[in-house]
Design a protein around this motif. Structure first.
Motif, PDB file in Angstrom:
ATOM      1  N   LEU A  80      37.783  40.556  40.818  1.00  0.00           N
ATOM      2  CA  LEU A  80      37.149  41.882  40.684  1.00  0.00           C
ATOM      3  C   LEU A  80      35.945  42.003  41.601  1.00  0.00           C
ATOM      4  N   SER A  81      35.159  40.945  41.696  1.00  0.00           N
ATOM      5  CA  SER A  81      33.930  40.992  42.501  1.00  0.00           C
ATOM      6  C   SER A  81      34.245  41.054  43.989  1.00  0.00           C
ATOM      7  N   ASN A  82      35.307  40.366  44.430  1.00  0.00           N
ATOM      8  CA  ASN A  82      35.607  40.244  45.861  1.00  0.00           C
ATOM      9  C   ASN A  82      36.845  41.028  46.279  1.00  0.00           C
ATOM     10  N   ASN A  83      37.249  41.982  45.422  1.00  0.00           N
ATOM     11  CA  ASN A  83      38.334  42.900  45.767  1.00  0.00           C
ATOM     12  C   ASN A  83      39.618  42.152  46.153  1.00  0.00           C
ATOM     13  N   ARG A  84      40.001  41.198  45.323  1.00  0.00           N
ATOM     14  CA  ARG A  84      41.225  40.439  45.589  1.00  0.00           C
ATOM     15  C   ARG A  84      42.444  41.027  44.868  1.00  0.00           C
ATOM     16  N   PHE A  85      42.258  42.138  44.190  1.00  0.00           N
ATOM     17  CA  PHE A  85      43.392  42.843  43.603  1.00  0.00           C
ATOM     18  C   PHE A  85      43.937  43.857  44.612  1.00  0.00           C
ATOM     19  N   PHE A  86      45.219  44.138  44.492  1.00  0.00           N
ATOM     20  CA  PHE A  86      45.785  45.241  45.270  1.00  0.00           C
ATOM     21  C   PHE A  86      46.899  45.892  44.457  1.00  0.00           C
ATOM     22  N   LEU A  87      47.247  47.114  44.848  1.00  0.00           N
ATOM     23  CA  LEU A  87      48.236  47.894  44.112  1.00  0.00           C
ATOM     24  C   LEU A  87      49.613  47.783  44.750  1.00  0.00           C
ATOM     25  N   ALA A  88      50.629  47.807  43.908  1.00  0.00           N
ATOM     26  CA  ALA A  88      52.020  47.914  44.349  1.00  0.00           C
ATOM     27  C   ALA A  88      52.653  49.073  43.580  1.00  0.00           C
ATOM     28  N   PHE A  89      53.644  49.716  44.193  1.00  0.00           N
ATOM     29  CA  PHE A  89      54.212  50.934  43.614  1.00  0.00           C
ATOM     30  C   PHE A  89      55.729  50.784  43.486  1.00  0.00           C
ATOM     31  N   GLN A  90      56.236  51.015  42.300  1.00  0.00           N
ATOM     32  CA  GLN A  90      57.672  50.945  42.066  1.00  0.00           C
ATOM     33  C   GLN A  90      58.186  52.344  41.728  1.00  0.00           C
TER      34      GLN A  90
END
Length: 600
Positions: free
Chosen positions: A354-364
């Motif tokens: 969360l702090s270092n923006n290591r999440f990303f979105l995927a779309f199905q």
């Protein structure tokens, strides 16, 4: 130096000879001594002395004839003139003639006795009386100082002892505190390592202690703790080291105890507590406790007492999760403990992501099963580790929900999803997204305002967002969920009930929730082709949803044949790998055209 205060002290003249007694009184008065009492025998002397038993400092000198009737001068002097008695009464003994040595009474220098032989000189007697009065006053002052010093030393020793006790004990219950328990356990660990003896730590946590604290107040809660400690002490017959290490957390260490013995003691404690009733005015509370057991086995290394306490605490936490009023033995191979270890691993990883923006979105894509067009996309989250590895949500979302981190993830997903829609070119204004919300989100009043603010700032139309909540989460917070669904629908957003059919009383809640979509749980879709029962259930779900004005979505659609069956049933939309895998590159135009799958 003799002053008026000294002359006011009581002087006792004890002589059976009336003439001699009168002469002494006249002499004393001529010298300024006016507070004089006369006694003609020993009993009269004691009568005068008794009048001053509460104020012995008001006494001055006793002038006594050696032949005074009914008097044992030696005994009288011993009891009244010794410097340790606190009276300090001086005696002047009048002798007829100097026939005996001064030591004839056999008294030491610590006794204030003086002898004058008849015929005595008046001036010598007056000087001696004045000297003895001054000496008595000085001795009394010294005695007061000594008493004060002794009292101060005693008070200090008592205070030191009390402070030592307070440092080592809980001031409410009188039990050892955590620091003291750890000190004792260090000795136990050292001893057990050499003598190969086993032990057990019982971590005792009172169930719903906070309820009594909130309803009845702190004083009642304190009294409850004291009474519970008394009950447990009786239950264990004074065995072991007993400590209070938290507000309602107690530890009992049993030396040379096997797991069976530790469980037996724990069961005895729970039985005694079950029969105990805590009463406050007209209310009566049934108090129970969850107990975690951590064994100290000698061949195994426990480096610090806190490690043993931590294991007991973990076992107690599992006992609470199992329904409270339970006993649980710590075991490294236990699935529940492994889950907690996974939680401990994932928490800092999630925070760092969360702090270092290591999440990303995927779309199905969610596809219209009648014409193959994409209705909208479900937003899925992924994590990218430092070394580039992609982590699916099944690894970290359950941990985030258990450890209270899901709220931050959900806000991040909502914000990034709205930013994504806002950044799309105008020709993609028809694209809409479905965002999953946990049951925790519906306990946060601020989330609706957050969504509204993000939509207003980005100029994204609310009808491009659909929020999904699982059926089980919705049912757990039914009233709050329904309120928030209505609030989000009032903004213009849509709602979907996810994993429909996985819970109980599904149809009953379906008619009460104002949702737009019903997503049929994947357990009914996976074997749809080969299981007629699943086909019947899916058909009934669709028919009821359709009657209620809601569209249906089938999850986990994996085969063309399943698509055909779902179309025949009338299911509106499908979602699965055959229709499109989750992809972070939704901006590619092909995702917004007709799906390449031929639906025949």
């Amino acid at each position: 130096m003799l002053n008026q205060v000294h002359k006011q002290k009581k002087i006792i003249v004890a002589d059976a000879d009336t003439w001699s007694c009168e002469e002494l009184v006249k002499l004393l008065k001529s010298g300024g001594f006016t507070n004089i009492a006369v006694a003609n025998d020993g009993s009269k002397v004691y009568e005068v002395l008794r009048l001053y038993q509460d104020n012995p400092n008001d006494l001055g000198v006793v002038i006594i004839d050696e032949d005074l009737p009914q008097c044992h001068i030696k005994e009288m002097c011993k009891s009244l003139s010794h410097e340790n008695g606190g009276i300090f009464l001086s005696f002047i003994i009048l002798r007829k003639e100097q026939a005996q040595e001064p030591e004839a009474l056999g008294l030491g220098s610590e006794y204030q006795t003086y002898e004058i032989f008849k015929p005595y000189r008046f001036q010598e007697l007056l000087q001696l009386v004045g000297f003895l009065l001054v000496l008595k006053h000085e001795r009394f002052l010294r005695f007061q100082q000594q008493e004060k010093l002794i009292t101060e030393l005693s008070t200090r020793k008592l205070l030191d002892a009390k402070l030592k006790y307070m440092v080592a004990h809980d001031d409410l219950t009188g039990l050892l505190n955590r620091h003291s328990l750890e000190q004792h356990l260090r000795l136990v660990l050292h001893k057990n390592g050499k003598l190969l003896q086993n032990g057990a730590l019982l971590f005792i946590d009172l169930d719903r202690f906070g309820l009594v604290n909130d309803i009845e107040g702190f004083d009642a809660a304190d009294r409850l703790l004291v009474e519970v400690v008394t009950v447990i002490r009786k239950a264990v017959h004074g065995m072991g080291l007993f400590a209070r290490i938290g507000s309602d957390e107690l530890c009992l260490y049993l030396d040379q105890s096997s797991p069976e013995q530790a469980k037996a003691v724990s069961e005895q404690i729970t039985r005694q507590l079950e029969s105990f009733r805590f009463r406050v005015r007209d209310a009566s509370y049934n108090i129970t406790a969850s107990i975690g057991i951590a064994m100290l086995v000698s061949p195994e290394t426990v480096k610090h007492p806190a490690e043993l306490i931590s294991k007991g605490h973990q076992a107690c936490t599992i006992a609470k999760k199992k329904g409270r009023n339970k006993i649980w033995l710590y075991c490294e191979e236990d699935q529940a403990f492994q889950e907690r270890q996974r939680d401990a691993y994932w928490v800092p990883v999630i925070r760092e992501a969360l702090s270092n923006n290591r999440f990303f979105l995927a779309f199905q894509p969610i596809v219209n099963l009648q014409d193959g067009t994409i209705s909208h996309h479900e937003v899925l989250i992924r994590m990218k580790t430092v070394d580039g590895k992609i982590i699916t949500p099944g690894e970290f979302i359950p941990v985030a929900e258990r450890m209270g981190l899901i709220h931050g993830i959900e806000l991040w997903v909502i914000e990034k999803s709205i930013e994504f829609l806002a950044a799309l070119p105008s020709r993609f204004s028809h694209v809409s997204l479905a965002i999953n919300l946990s049951g925790n989100a519906f306990q946060d009043d601020a989330i609706v305002r957050f969504i509204q603010q993000k939509l207003e700032m980005s100029w994204v139309s609310p009808d491009r967002l659909t929020f999904e909540i699982t059926e089980t989460a919705a049912v757990e917070n039914f009233d709050r969920t329904r309120i928030m669904i209505n609030q989000l629908r009032a903004l213009g957003c849509h709602f979907a009930l996810d994993d429909f059919g996985a819970g109980f009383c599904s149809f009953n809640y379906l008619k009460k929730f104002p949702v737009d979509y019903v997503k049929i749980d994947g357990q009914f879709i996976r074997n749809l082709v080969d299981d007629e029962t699943d086909q019947v259930l899916v058909r009934s779900m669709h028919q009821i949803a359709q009657r209620l004005g809601k569209k249906t979505i089938a999850e986990y659609v994996e085969t063309p044949k399943a698509i055909t069956i779902l179309r025949d049933i009338g299911i509106n939309y499908g979602q699965g790998y055959i229709l499109g895998r989750p992809d972070p590159e939704l901006s590619s135009q092909q995702h917004f055209l007709l799906n390449d799958i031929k639906i025949n």
